[in-house]
Write a protein that holds these residues in place. Structure first.
Motif, PDB file in Angstrom:
ATOM      1  N   THR A 119      53.624  70.925  73.897  1.00 16.73           N
ATOM      2  CA  THR A 119      52.725  69.968  74.579  1.00 16.73           C
ATOM      3  C   THR A 119      51.862  68.915  73.893  1.00 16.73           C
ATOM      4  O   THR A 119      51.626  67.818  73.984  1.00 16.73           O
ATOM      5  CB  THR A 119      51.950  70.589  75.675  1.00 16.73           C
ATOM      6  N   PHE A 120      51.343  69.360  72.940  1.00 16.87           N
ATOM      7  CA  PHE A 120      50.289  68.630  71.745  1.00 16.87           C
ATOM      8  C   PHE A 120      51.258  67.671  71.115  1.00 16.87           C
ATOM      9  O   PHE A 120      50.467  66.806  70.636  1.00 16.87           O
ATOM     10  CB  PHE A 120      49.469  69.597  71.052  1.00 16.87           C
ATOM     11  N   ASP A 121      52.200  68.099  70.782  1.00 16.33           N
ATOM     12  CA  ASP A 121      53.320  67.100  70.041  1.00 16.33           C
ATOM     13  C   ASP A 121      53.492  65.756  70.895  1.00 16.33           C
ATOM     14  O   ASP A 121      53.176  64.615  70.162  1.00 16.33           O
ATOM     15  CB  ASP A 121      54.624  67.619  69.693  1.00 16.33           C
ATOM     16  N   LEU A 122      53.503  65.935  72.333  1.00 15.71           N
ATOM     17  CA  LEU A 122      53.624  64.925  73.134  1.00 15.71           C
ATOM     18  C   LEU A 122      52.298  64.326  73.159  1.00 15.71           C
ATOM     19  O   LEU A 122      52.245  63.071  73.230  1.00 15.71           O
ATOM     20  CB  LEU A 122      53.969  65.346  74.291  1.00 15.71           C
ATOM     21  N   VAL A 123      51.067  64.883  73.304  1.00 16.95           N
ATOM     22  CA  VAL A 123      49.935  64.333  73.260  1.00 16.95           C
ATOM     23  C   VAL A 123      49.443  63.379  72.082  1.00 16.95           C
ATOM     24  O   VAL A 123      48.948  62.122  72.153  1.00 16.95           O
ATOM     25  CB  VAL A 123      48.919  65.460  73.429  1.00 16.95           C
ATOM     26  N   LYS A 124      50.016  64.133  70.998  1.00 15.59           N
ATOM     27  CA  LYS A 124      49.735  63.246  69.660  1.00 15.59           C
ATOM     28  C   LYS A 124      50.522  61.912  69.603  1.00 15.59           C
ATOM     29  O   LYS A 124      50.014  61.023  69.247  1.00 15.59           O
ATOM     30  CB  LYS A 124      49.829  63.992  68.325  1.00 15.59           C
ATOM     31  N   LEU A 125      52.007  62.076  70.162  1.00 13.07           N
ATOM     32  CA  LEU A 125      52.628  61.086  70.211  1.00 13.07           C
ATOM     33  C   LEU A 125      52.263  59.711  70.917  1.00 13.07           C
ATOM     34  O   LEU A 125      52.480  58.602  70.599  1.00 13.07           O
ATOM     35  CB  LEU A 125      54.395  61.420  70.621  1.00 13.07           C
ATOM     36  N   PHE A 126      51.728  60.069  72.166  1.00 20.63           N
ATOM     37  CA  PHE A 126      51.194  58.936  73.053  1.00 20.63           C
ATOM     38  C   PHE A 126      49.676  58.852  73.003  1.00 20.63           C
ATOM     39  O   PHE A 126      48.980  58.380  73.832  1.00 20.63           O
ATOM     40  CB  PHE A 126      51.690  59.501  74.346  1.00 20.63           C
ATOM     41  N   ASN A 127      49.139  59.360  71.946  1.00 22.47           N
ATOM     42  CA  ASN A 127      47.795  58.956  71.606  1.00 22.47           C
ATOM     43  C   ASN A 127      46.737  59.386  72.524  1.00 22.47           C
ATOM     44  O   ASN A 127      45.896  58.705  72.965  1.00 22.47           O
ATOM     45  CB  ASN A 127      47.538  57.659  71.473  1.00 22.47           C
ATOM     46  N   ASN A 128      46.918  60.655  73.069  1.00 18.49           N
ATOM     47  CA  ASN A 128      46.142  61.045  74.235  1.00 18.49           C
ATOM     48  C   ASN A 128      45.812  60.177  75.358  1.00 18.49           C
ATOM     49  O   ASN A 128      44.815  60.440  76.018  1.00 18.49           O
ATOM     50  CB  ASN A 128      44.874  61.487  73.443  1.00 18.49           C
ATOM     51  N   ASN A 129      46.888  59.530  75.917  1.00 22.18           N
ATOM     52  CA  ASN A 129      46.775  58.640  76.854  1.00 22.18           C
ATOM     53  C   ASN A 129      46.910  59.471  78.246  1.00 22.18           C
ATOM     54  O   ASN A 129      48.019  59.933  78.431  1.00 22.18           O
ATOM     55  CB  ASN A 129      47.701  57.466  76.749  1.00 22.18           C
ATOM     56  N   ILE A 130      46.114  59.895  78.731  1.00 25.29           N
ATOM     57  CA  ILE A 130      46.043  60.712  79.918  1.00 25.29           C
ATOM     58  C   ILE A 130      46.751  60.317  81.040  1.00 25.29           C
ATOM     59  O   ILE A 130      47.439  61.151  81.587  1.00 25.29           O
ATOM     60  CB  ILE A 130      44.705  61.297  80.344  1.00 25.29           C
ATOM     61  N   HIS A 131      46.744  59.014  81.418  1.00 26.51           N
ATOM     62  CA  HIS A 131      47.302  58.399  82.805  1.00 26.51           C
ATOM     63  C   HIS A 131      48.722  58.660  82.183  1.00 26.51           C
ATOM     64  O   HIS A 131      49.624  59.120  83.108  1.00 26.51           O
ATOM     65  CB  HIS A 131      46.880  57.300  82.923  1.00 26.51           C
ATOM     66  N   ILE A 191      58.515  54.370  76.455  1.00 29.10           N
ATOM     67  CA  ILE A 191      58.334  55.838  76.257  1.00 29.10           C
ATOM     68  C   ILE A 191      59.663  56.476  76.128  1.00 29.10           C
ATOM     69  O   ILE A 191      59.546  57.488  74.953  1.00 29.10           O
ATOM     70  CB  ILE A 191      57.942  56.340  77.638  1.00 29.10           C
ATOM     71  N   SER A 192      60.984  56.075  76.566  1.00 25.64           N
ATOM     72  CA  SER A 192      62.169  56.739  76.070  1.00 25.64           C
ATOM     73  C   SER A 192      62.407  56.694  74.779  1.00 25.64           C
ATOM     74  O   SER A 192      62.906  57.573  74.011  1.00 25.64           O
ATOM     75  CB  SER A 192      63.178  56.466  76.819  1.00 25.64           C
ATOM     76  N   SER A 193      62.310  55.487  73.996  1.00 25.35           N
ATOM     77  CA  SER A 193      62.653  55.108  72.929  1.00 25.35           C
ATOM     78  C   SER A 193      61.714  55.798  71.831  1.00 25.35           C
ATOM     79  O   SER A 193      62.201  56.665  70.969  1.00 25.35           O
ATOM     80  CB  SER A 193      62.426  53.550  72.691  1.00 25.35           C
ATOM     81  N   GLN A 194      60.527  56.092  72.240  1.00 30.87           N
ATOM     82  CA  GLN A 194      59.641  56.737  71.232  1.00 30.87           C
ATOM     83  C   GLN A 194      59.890  58.237  71.210  1.00 30.87           C
ATOM     84  O   GLN A 194      59.816  58.896  70.364  1.00 30.87           O
ATOM     85  CB  GLN A 194      58.179  56.656  71.774  1.00 30.87           C
TER      86      GLN A 194
END
Length: 297
Positions: A178-190, A164-167
Motif C-alpha cells: 500500500t505504501f508503494d502506491l502512496v509513495k508513487l502518487f506523492n501521498n495525494n489522499i484524494h 494514473i494507469s501509465s504511472q
C-alpha cells in the motif's frame, strides 16, 4: 457473543423501516461485525428467523451470535436465491425483509494484513473473500494500460485515467504494498482514495455482485416485504435507485396500458435516508452513507 468492530450505520432507521412481521424471516446479506443482525434479532419475536450472509469467513468466525434464531452462511450475496433454494436446513422461497450494508467493514479496514487502507504498509490485497485468487496486487502487476483505464474511469471516477494507469504500468515492478502506491502518487489522499476504491471494487466484482443480488431480491421478497440497502458511493446508489424505480439496473420504467409503473417495487413507499449530523459526529464512516428502503408490491 459478538465482538463489535464498529458502530452499525443507520441502525435505528434500518430496523424501524425493515421489520413489519415480527414472526417473519429476514436476511442480513452483509453480516460484517453483526451490528445490524443484532438489531434485527432484538426486534423480531422468538418465532422470527434471521439468515446472515458474509463472503468474508473472518466475519462469521470472529463475530458469533449465540441465538438459535440466526444462521450464518459464508457466501456472497450474489448467490442468495440459489443458496436459499438449496438449503438443506430449510428451503426458503420468500422472506419478509432483506437488508444490505454495502460498505467495507471496519474490521477489514482496520486489519492491516487485508491491505484495504493506506494507513498501514501491507501487501496489496483487498479481497473480501480470501478464497478468491484475484488481489489488488494481481491487478497492479498484470492489467494493461487500457484495462486500468477502464477500471479507473468506471470505479474511481477518474476523468483522465491515462496518467494514473501509465504511472502504474511504468512502475509496477516497484509496487508491492500500500505504501508503494502512496509513495508513487506523492501521498495525494484524494487521488489515492479513489484509486483504492477502484481497485477494491474490481477485486471483489462489487457492482456485478450488487446487480445480481438486486435481480434476485425482487423474487425472494414476499409481497409487502421490505428491502433496505445502505450504499456509500454513487455507483452503488444509482444502481439501487434504478432498481427501486424500475426493477432493472438501467432505470428504464415500463408502463401498462393505463400508464401505471410496472416496477415490482412500490414507488410511493420508497425512501431515501441520510445519517444525522449527530451520527456522523459519532461515527465518521457514516458520512457518505445513503439508505434506500422500498417495499415489494
Amino acid at each position: 457473543m459478538v465482538k463489535y468492530f464498529h458502530q452499525p450505520v443507520l441502525l435505528a432507521e434500518v430496523i424501524d423501516n425493515l421489520i413489519d412481521d415480527m414472526n417473519g424471516i429476514y436476511i442480513d446479506t452483509t453480516f460484517g461485525s453483526g451490528g445490524h443482525a443484532m438489531g434485527i434479532l432484538n426486534q423480531i419475536s422468538h418465532k422470527g428467523k434471521l439468515i446472515a450472509f458474509d463472503q468474508d469467513p473472518c466475519a462469521i468466525i470472529n463475530n458469533t451470535i449465540c441465538d438459535k434464531r440466526i444462521r450464518c452462511v459464508h457466501a456472497n450475496f450474489s448467490n442468495i436465491k440459489t443458496i436459499l433454494k438449496d438449503d438443506p436446513h430449510q428451503v426458503i422461497n420468500h422472506v419478509s425483509g432483506i437488508m444490505a450494508d454495502l460498505g467495507v467493514s471496519s474490521y477489514q479496514i482496520d486489519s492491516p494484513q487485508r491491505g484495504f487502507s493506506i494507513r498501514f504498509n501491507q501487501l496489496l490485497d483487498m479481497r473480501m473473500d480470501l478464497s478468491k485468487t484475484k488481489s489488488a496486487l494481481n491487478i497492479i502487476k498484470t492489467y494493461s494500460v487500457e484495462h486500468l483505464n477502464n477500471m479507473l474511469y468506471q470505479y474511481g471516477d477518474f476523468k483522465k485515467p491515462q496518467i494514473i494507469s501509465s504511472q502504474i504500468v511504468l512502475n509496477r515492478h516497484l509496487i508491492n504494498t500500500t505504501f508503494d502506491l502512496v509513495k508513487l502518487f506523492n501521498n495525494n489522499i484524494h487521488l489515492l482514495s479513489r484509486l483504492f476504491q477502484a481497485l477494491r471494487i474490481e477485486v471483489n466484482d462489487e457492482i456485478n455482485a450488487l446487480n445480481k443480488f438486486m435481480k434476485q431480491a425482487i423474487n425472494i421478497l414476499t409481497p409487502g416485504g421490505k428491502l433496505a440497502i445502505i450504499s456509500y458511493h454513487s455507483l452503488e446508489d444509482i444502481l439501487v435507485k434504478n432498481y427501486f424505480q424500475s426493477g432493472n439496473r438501467h432505470g428504464r420504467i415500463r408502463y401498462d396500458n393505463k400508464g401505471n409503473n410496472l416496477s415490482p417495487f412500490n414507488p410511493r413507499y420508497t425512501k431515501r435516508i441520510c445519517p444525522s449530523k449527530e451520527e456522523i459526529s459519532n461515527n465518521k464512516r457514516a458520512k457518505s452513507a445513503i439508505l434506500r428502503i422500498t417495499t415489494k408490491r
